[in-house]
Design a protein around this motif. Sequence first.
Motif, PDB file in Angstrom:
ATOM      1  N   PHE A  25       0.826  -1.099   0.088  1.00 56.34           N
ATOM      2  CA  PHE A  25      -0.020   0.214  -0.080  1.00 56.34           C
ATOM      3  C   PHE A  25       0.854   1.293  -0.204  1.00 56.34           C
ATOM      4  N   VAL A  26       1.809   1.371   0.953  1.00 59.17           N
ATOM      5  CA  VAL A  26       2.724   2.435   1.041  1.00 59.17           C
ATOM      6  C   VAL A  26       3.549   2.799  -0.531  1.00 59.17           C
ATOM      7  N   LYS A  27       3.995   1.732  -0.988  1.00 58.75           N
ATOM      8  CA  LYS A  27       4.705   1.666  -2.226  1.00 58.75           C
ATOM      9  C   LYS A  27       3.763   2.480  -3.478  1.00 58.75           C
ATOM     10  N   LYS A  28       2.609   1.780  -3.360  1.00 62.83           N
ATOM     11  CA  LYS A  28       1.521   2.415  -4.260  1.00 62.83           C
ATOM     12  C   LYS A  28       1.307   4.034  -4.017  1.00 62.83           C
ATOM     13  N   LEU A  29       1.056   4.054  -2.664  1.00 60.78           N
ATOM     14  CA  LEU A  29       0.572   5.623  -2.412  1.00 60.78           C
ATOM     15  C   LEU A  29       1.862   6.599  -2.644  1.00 60.78           C
ATOM     16  N   LEU A  30       3.128   6.075  -2.476  1.00 55.87           N
ATOM     17  CA  LEU A  30       4.143   6.902  -2.795  1.00 55.87           C
ATOM     18  C   LEU A  30       4.496   6.957  -4.091  1.00 55.87           C
ATOM     19  N   ASN A  31       4.362   6.083  -4.885  1.00 56.33           N
ATOM     20  CA  ASN A  31       4.425   6.198  -6.083  1.00 56.33           C
ATOM     21  C   ASN A  31       3.512   7.335  -6.930  1.00 56.33           C
ATOM     22  N   LYS A  32       2.378   7.295  -6.440  1.00 55.47           N
ATOM     23  CA  LYS A  32       1.133   8.066  -6.954  1.00 55.47           C
ATOM     24  C   LYS A  32       1.597   9.725  -6.478  1.00 55.47           C
ATOM     25  N   GLU A  33       2.074   9.527  -5.513  1.00 60.50           N
ATOM     26  CA  GLU A  33       2.169  11.169  -4.762  1.00 60.50           C
ATOM     27  C   GLU A  33       3.535  11.607  -5.412  1.00 60.50           C
ATOM     28  N   PHE A  34       4.595  10.820  -5.513  1.00 51.70           N
ATOM     29  CA  PHE A  34       5.946  11.170  -6.163  1.00 51.70           C
ATOM     30  C   PHE A  34       5.756  11.379  -7.573  1.00 51.70           C
ATOM     31  N   THR A  35       4.804  10.648  -8.293  1.00 53.36           N
ATOM     32  CA  THR A  35       4.704  10.883  -9.855  1.00 53.36           C
ATOM     33  C   THR A  35       3.788  12.261 -10.069  1.00 53.36           C
ATOM     34  N   GLU A  76       6.451  23.054  -0.302  1.00 49.99           N
ATOM     35  CA  GLU A  76       6.620  22.202   0.758  1.00 49.99           C
ATOM     36  C   GLU A  76       5.789  21.785   1.878  1.00 49.99           C
ATOM     37  N   VAL A  77       5.015  22.990   2.260  1.00 48.68           N
ATOM     38  CA  VAL A  77       3.918  22.798   3.284  1.00 48.68           C
ATOM     39  C   VAL A  77       2.839  21.774   2.815  1.00 48.68           C
ATOM     40  N   GLU A  78       2.633  22.055   1.598  1.00 49.47           N
ATOM     41  CA  GLU A  78       1.449  21.595   1.078  1.00 49.47           C
ATOM     42  C   GLU A  78       1.801  19.969   0.713  1.00 49.47           C
ATOM     43  N   PHE A  79       2.937  19.666   0.299  1.00 54.35           N
ATOM     44  CA  PHE A  79       3.568  18.561  -0.053  1.00 54.35           C
ATOM     45  C   PHE A  79       3.452  17.729   1.151  1.00 54.35           C
ATOM     46  N   PHE A  80       4.230  18.056   2.258  1.00 62.82           N
ATOM     47  CA  PHE A  80       4.300  17.509   3.501  1.00 62.82           C
ATOM     48  C   PHE A  80       3.030  17.291   4.060  1.00 62.82           C
ATOM     49  N   ASN A  81       2.044  18.043   4.145  1.00 64.00           N
ATOM     50  CA  ASN A  81       0.586  17.771   4.669  1.00 64.00           C
ATOM     51  C   ASN A  81      -0.037  16.656   3.955  1.00 64.00           C
ATOM     52  N   ARG A  82       0.093  16.730   2.741  1.00 65.03           N
ATOM     53  CA  ARG A  82      -0.413  15.511   1.955  1.00 65.03           C
ATOM     54  C   ARG A  82       0.110  14.259   2.198  1.00 65.03           C
ATOM     55  N   VAL A  83       1.447  14.220   2.693  1.00 72.42           N
ATOM     56  CA  VAL A  83       1.847  12.846   3.143  1.00 72.42           C
ATOM     57  C   VAL A  83       1.532  12.353   4.262  1.00 72.42           C
ATOM     58  N   LYS A  84       1.470  13.584   5.148  1.00 73.57           N
ATOM     59  CA  LYS A  84       1.325  13.341   6.560  1.00 73.57           C
ATOM     60  C   LYS A  84      -0.583  12.884   6.523  1.00 73.57           C
ATOM     61  N   LYS A  85      -1.285  13.271   5.774  1.00 71.71           N
ATOM     62  CA  LYS A  85      -2.582  12.985   5.580  1.00 71.71           C
ATOM     63  C   LYS A  85      -2.669  11.522   5.046  1.00 71.71           C
ATOM     64  N   ALA A  86      -1.877  11.189   3.964  1.00 75.78           N
ATOM     65  CA  ALA A  86      -2.103  10.108   3.279  1.00 75.78           C
ATOM     66  C   ALA A  86      -1.811   8.958   4.178  1.00 75.78           C
ATOM     67  N   PHE A  87      -0.748   9.242   5.189  1.00 77.79           N
ATOM     68  CA  PHE A  87      -0.432   8.164   6.099  1.00 77.79           C
ATOM     69  C   PHE A  87      -1.227   8.307   7.413  1.00 77.79           C
ATOM     70  N   LYS A  88      -2.134   9.125   7.333  1.00 78.68           N
ATOM     71  CA  LYS A  88      -3.168   9.375   8.735  1.00 78.68           C
ATOM     72  C   LYS A  88      -2.199   9.562   9.825  1.00 78.68           C
ATOM     73  N   GLN A  89      -1.339  10.274  10.004  1.00 75.79           N
ATOM     74  CA  GLN A  89      -0.370  10.698  10.864  1.00 75.79           C
ATOM     75  C   GLN A  89      -0.699  11.946  11.707  1.00 75.79           C
ATOM     76  N   GLU A  90      -0.386  12.128  12.986  1.00 77.59           N
ATOM     77  CA  GLU A  90      -0.471  13.484  13.359  1.00 77.59           C
ATOM     78  C   GLU A  90       0.616  14.427  13.205  1.00 77.59           C
ATOM     79  N   SER A  91       1.981  13.543  12.864  1.00 74.28           N
ATOM     80  CA  SER A  91       3.078  14.465  12.368  1.00 74.28           C
ATOM     81  C   SER A  91       3.799  13.650  11.742  1.00 74.28           C
ATOM     82  N   ILE A  92       4.899  14.186  11.051  1.00 72.91           N
ATOM     83  CA  ILE A  92       5.993  13.431  10.393  1.00 72.91           C
ATOM     84  C   ILE A  92       7.286  14.425  10.767  1.00 72.91           C
ATOM     85  N   LEU A  93       8.535  13.533  10.534  1.00 73.31           N
ATOM     86  CA  LEU A  93       9.848  14.534  10.922  1.00 73.31           C
ATOM     87  C   LEU A  93      10.246  14.578   9.425  1.00 73.31           C
ATOM     88  N   VAL A  94      10.853  15.803   9.290  1.00 72.97           N
ATOM     89  CA  VAL A  94      11.185  16.434   7.891  1.00 72.97           C
ATOM     90  C   VAL A  94      12.647  17.071   8.533  1.00 72.97           C
TER      91      VAL A  94
END
Length: 106
Positions: A25-35, A76-94
Amino acid sequence: MKDIKYEVFIGLNQKKTGKSFDVEFVKKLLNKEFTNYEINFSLNQQVGGYVHKDGKYVIEDGFKMTFVGERTPKDEVEFFNRVKKAFKQESILVIKRPVEVEFRGN
């Protein structure tokens, strides 16, 4: 060549359920986001620990994404918020830092 290196640490335990995401699932999600952003990246699976905001120490499976180069998120803010939301996280470390980059070949 001078550039920017990003290291993004993402836990795989979902914030509400505590269940971990499946690696495929993670691979598919990242492939979609990063593409969408045309970002060159590498992805490492790992185990990490941290102190949660409730004071408990948590150990969980996670990923570290690394990307360097001219193809980095323009917003960056939009991108990292999308990653955080996609992984259903409260926060991510960048971690973001300037680096010297050179390609070596024959």
